[in-house]
Design a protein around this motif. Structure first.
Motif, PDB file in Angstrom:
ATOM      1  N   VAL A  66      31.401  34.822 -13.711  1.00 28.19           N
ATOM      2  CA  VAL A  66      32.094  33.563 -14.012  1.00 28.19           C
ATOM      3  C   VAL A  66      32.435  33.748 -15.755  1.00 28.19           C
ATOM      4  CG1 VAL A  66      31.698  31.531 -13.929  1.00 28.19           C
ATOM      5  CG2 VAL A  66      30.502  32.513 -12.471  1.00 28.19           C
ATOM      6  N   SER A  67      33.567  33.456 -15.929  1.00 25.35           N
ATOM      7  CA  SER A  67      34.038  33.438 -17.664  1.00 25.35           C
ATOM      8  C   SER A  67      34.931  32.469 -17.566  1.00 25.35           C
ATOM      9  CB  SER A  67      34.579  34.927 -17.527  1.00 25.35           C
ATOM     10  OG  SER A  67      36.305  34.962 -17.339  1.00 25.35           O
ATOM     11  N   GLY A  68      35.564  32.025 -18.818  1.00 24.61           N
ATOM     12  CA  GLY A  68      35.981  30.466 -19.228  1.00 24.61           C
ATOM     13  C   GLY A  68      34.373  29.721 -19.729  1.00 24.61           C
ATOM     14  N   GLN A  69      35.380  28.455 -19.818  1.00 19.30           N
ATOM     15  CA  GLN A  69      34.492  27.598 -20.330  1.00 19.30           C
ATOM     16  C   GLN A  69      34.250  26.490 -19.375  1.00 19.30           C
ATOM     17  OE1 GLN A  69      35.983  27.633 -24.980  1.00 19.30           O
ATOM     18  NE2 GLN A  69      33.545  26.530 -25.235  1.00 19.30           N
ATOM     19  N   ILE A  70      33.033  25.880 -18.911  1.00 21.42           N
ATOM     20  CA  ILE A  70      32.550  24.471 -18.411  1.00 21.42           C
ATOM     21  C   ILE A  70      32.189  23.194 -19.868  1.00 21.42           C
ATOM     22  CG2 ILE A  70      31.808  23.865 -16.406  1.00 21.42           C
ATOM     23  CD1 ILE A  70      32.229  25.887 -15.427  1.00 21.42           C
ATOM     24  N   ASP A  71      32.876  22.521 -20.725  1.00 21.39           N
ATOM     25  CA  ASP A  71      32.483  22.240 -21.526  1.00 21.39           C
ATOM     26  C   ASP A  71      31.131  20.422 -21.059  1.00 21.39           C
ATOM     27  OD1 ASP A  71      32.226  23.862 -23.665  1.00 21.39           O
ATOM     28  OD2 ASP A  71      34.257  23.265 -24.289  1.00 21.39           O
ATOM     29  N   PHE A  72      30.581  20.529 -21.183  1.00 19.01           N
ATOM     30  CA  PHE A  72      29.650  19.252 -20.663  1.00 19.01           C
ATOM     31  C   PHE A  72      29.071  18.476 -21.602  1.00 19.01           C
ATOM     32  CE2 PHE A  72      26.418  17.121 -18.221  1.00 19.01           C
ATOM     33  CZ  PHE A  72      26.884  15.440 -17.827  1.00 19.01           C
ATOM     34  N   LYS A  73      29.210  17.639 -22.508  1.00 20.61           N
ATOM     35  CA  LYS A  73      27.912  17.102 -23.410  1.00 20.61           C
ATOM     36  C   LYS A  73      27.644  18.048 -24.244  1.00 20.61           C
ATOM     37  CE  LYS A  73      25.108  13.917 -21.933  1.00 20.61           C
ATOM     38  NZ  LYS A  73      23.950  13.559 -20.808  1.00 20.61           N
ATOM     39  N   GLY A  74      28.486  18.463 -24.585  1.00 21.20           N
ATOM     40  CA  GLY A  74      28.667  19.868 -26.188  1.00 21.20           C
ATOM     41  C   GLY A  74      27.820  21.030 -25.671  1.00 21.20           C
ATOM     42  N   ARG A  75      27.711  21.533 -24.195  1.00 14.41           N
ATOM     43  CA  ARG A  75      27.787  22.437 -23.452  1.00 14.41           C
ATOM     44  C   ARG A  75      27.950  22.912 -23.427  1.00 14.41           C
ATOM     45  NH1 ARG A  75      22.347  20.242 -20.285  1.00 14.41           N
ATOM     46  NH2 ARG A  75      23.644  18.313 -20.714  1.00 14.41           N
ATOM     47  N   ASN A  76      27.891  24.871 -22.924  1.00 11.79           N
ATOM     48  CA  ASN A  76      28.959  25.054 -22.331  1.00 11.79           C
ATOM     49  C   ASN A  76      27.900  26.026 -20.737  1.00 11.79           C
ATOM     50  OD1 ASN A  76      30.735  26.881 -20.803  1.00 11.79           O
ATOM     51  ND2 ASN A  76      31.039  28.583 -22.225  1.00 11.79           N
ATOM     52  N   LEU A  77      28.444  24.882 -19.742  1.00 19.91           N
ATOM     53  CA  LEU A  77      28.066  25.193 -18.381  1.00 19.91           C
ATOM     54  C   LEU A  77      27.594  26.586 -18.522  1.00 19.91           C
ATOM     55  CD1 LEU A  77      28.377  22.307 -16.574  1.00 19.91           C
ATOM     56  CD2 LEU A  77      26.618  22.488 -18.133  1.00 19.91           C
ATOM     57  N   THR A  78      28.542  27.435 -18.811  1.00 20.96           N
ATOM     58  CA  THR A  78      29.133  28.967 -18.246  1.00 20.96           C
ATOM     59  C   THR A  78      27.807  29.417 -18.627  1.00 20.96           C
ATOM     60  OG1 THR A  78      30.386  29.817 -19.671  1.00 20.96           O
ATOM     61  CG2 THR A  78      31.409  28.750 -17.766  1.00 20.96           C
ATOM     62  N   GLU A  79      27.668  28.745 -19.917  1.00 19.27           N
ATOM     63  CA  GLU A  79      26.025  29.913 -20.509  1.00 19.27           C
ATOM     64  C   GLU A  79      24.689  29.225 -20.432  1.00 19.27           C
ATOM     65  OE1 GLU A  79      27.229  29.543 -24.227  1.00 19.27           O
ATOM     66  OE2 GLU A  79      29.635  30.588 -24.710  1.00 19.27           O
ATOM     67  N   LEU A  80      24.786  28.211 -19.478  1.00 16.43           N
ATOM     68  CA  LEU A  80      23.411  27.887 -19.231  1.00 16.43           C
ATOM     69  C   LEU A  80      22.567  28.830 -18.261  1.00 16.43           C
ATOM     70  CD1 LEU A  80      23.550  24.224 -18.138  1.00 16.43           C
ATOM     71  CD2 LEU A  80      23.182  25.086 -20.395  1.00 16.43           C
ATOM     72  N   LYS A  81      20.938  29.240 -18.610  1.00 19.78           N
ATOM     73  CA  LYS A  81      20.612  30.133 -17.697  1.00 19.78           C
ATOM     74  C   LYS A  81      19.806  28.659 -16.488  1.00 19.78           C
ATOM     75  CE  LYS A  81      20.312  33.343 -20.894  1.00 19.78           C
ATOM     76  NZ  LYS A  81      21.317  33.020 -21.066  1.00 19.78           N
ATOM     77  N   GLU A  82      19.244  29.285 -15.714  1.00 23.46           N
ATOM     78  CA  GLU A  82      18.178  29.139 -14.941  1.00 23.46           C
ATOM     79  C   GLU A  82      18.180  27.726 -14.663  1.00 23.46           C
ATOM     80  OE1 GLU A  82      18.630  27.262 -11.006  1.00 23.46           O
ATOM     81  OE2 GLU A  82      19.954  28.498 -11.788  1.00 23.46           O
TER      82      GLU A  82
END
Length: 346
Positions: A66-82
């Protein structure tokens, strides 16, 4: 007054590594979701709708890149750990799945399944969570809820099971609800009830909904805005009225032309010829070109950019280029355009 943006997807790509090669399932899509609105994502099977929503929920397969950005409440969800997803998934963004029988645990009482997200995300006692679950059962229209809180999924009808799935999704009061073809497994009467329930819930809670469907008839009554997907790309994007009455992409024309309406003449429905392309080997130009009776030479060579139709309406078709020849769309689309002119005049 501009609406508050709650989710912004920018240049999202999702590729799957397989033994046969790399499947380019999502190819550079961007869209926004505003607070309290419903965005419908429509398209044929295999267009990338469900891959998009699974990516938004952090539920991509292990072989996904997955690449790109999913911005939600100041966070990029593509970078979240489990571990970070535990706080987001079910709590801030929740999903209503297509088939309630496979999304409910057959060995667990329904009341406990509804209480589970409350226990996971909040510090409350089991009894308090069950009390809240009972209220949610009532909220989603389950009759005699107190008598059925200890039932198992197999004891309920499909429509009641879908209401239970909606109650589970609502349990932690999420800001975004993703509904992935939530009425597919239900008969028409129950479908209408579930759609009305979702509209009522949205109005009451001011939640935002991403509604995934292949059924444009459902979209008309549910959505504020529509994104039309084809072969992993968004090909048209606008308000529900713009997409229904002023469609610009030949694929949208095809979808609308295959949908019966109250004034559809006998024998006038037309299926879109051919099948979607294999995304192991995406076509060089516009992915729809091979099925498009209105395709230009450039469609086979270059991917069209998103052309601006209005401030809220965009379509990726070379027919909107100022150098393109004028084409006459199907008669049913011309009728829609006439309606659009009347709507604008009024």
């Amino acid at each position: 007054m501009s609406k508050e943006n709650i989710l912004s997807v920018k240049n999202l790509h999702v590729n799957f590594r397989t033994y046969a090669g790399e499947v380019k399932a999502i190819r550079d899509i961007s869209f926004d979701l505003n607070k309290g609105e419903t965005l419908a994502i429509v398209g044929e099977s295999g267009s990338g709708k469900s891959v998009t929503t699974k990516t938004l929920m952090g539920l991509s397969e292990k072989n996904a890149e997955v690449s790109g950005q999913i911005d939600f409440k100041g966070r990029n969800l593509t970078e979240l750990k489990e571990d970070d997803w535990v706080q987001v998934r079910g709590n801030e963004i929740a999903m209503i799945f297509q088939d309630p029988m496979t999304s409910l645990d057959p060995t667990m009482k329904i009341g406990m399944q509804i209480a589970e997200p409350i226990l996971l995300h909040e510090k409350v006692s089991k009894q308090e969570a069950l009390d809240r679950a009972l209220q949610l059962m009532k909220d989603v229209g389950i009759p005699n809820a107190a008598e059925h809180i200890n039932d198992y999924p197999h004891q309920w009808s499909g429509g009641m099971r879908q209401r239970a799935v909606i109650a589970i999704a609502l349990a932690a009061n999420p800001e975004i609800l993703i509904a992935d073809e939530p009425t597919t497994a239900l008969d028409v009467t129950i479908q209408a009830q579930i759609l009305q329930l979702l509209k009522d819930i949205q109005k009451e809670r001011q939640s935002s909904i991403i509604f995934i469907t292949h059924d444009l008839g459902v979209v008309a009554g549910m959505a504020d805005r529509v994104a039309v997907m084809y072969a992993g790309k968004i090909v048209e994007y606008g308000t529900v009225d713009e997409v229904f009455y002023n469609p610009q992409h030949p694929y949208t024309w095809g979808l609308l032309n295959s949908m019966p309406t109250t004034d559809t003449e006998a024998g006038s429905l037309e299926a879109i010829p051919g099948t979607p392309p294999d995304l192991l080997y995406p076509p060089k130009g516009d992915a729809f070109a091979a099925r498009n009776a209105y395709a230009l030479d450039i469609d086979h060579e270059e991917i069209p950019p998103m052309f601006k139709v209005s401030d809220t309406h965009f379509a990726a078709t070379w027919l909107l280029d100022e150098r393109a020849p004028e084409v006459t769309p199907p008669a049913a689309i011309l009728k829609r355009w006439e309606q659009w002119q009347k709507m604008k005049e009024n």
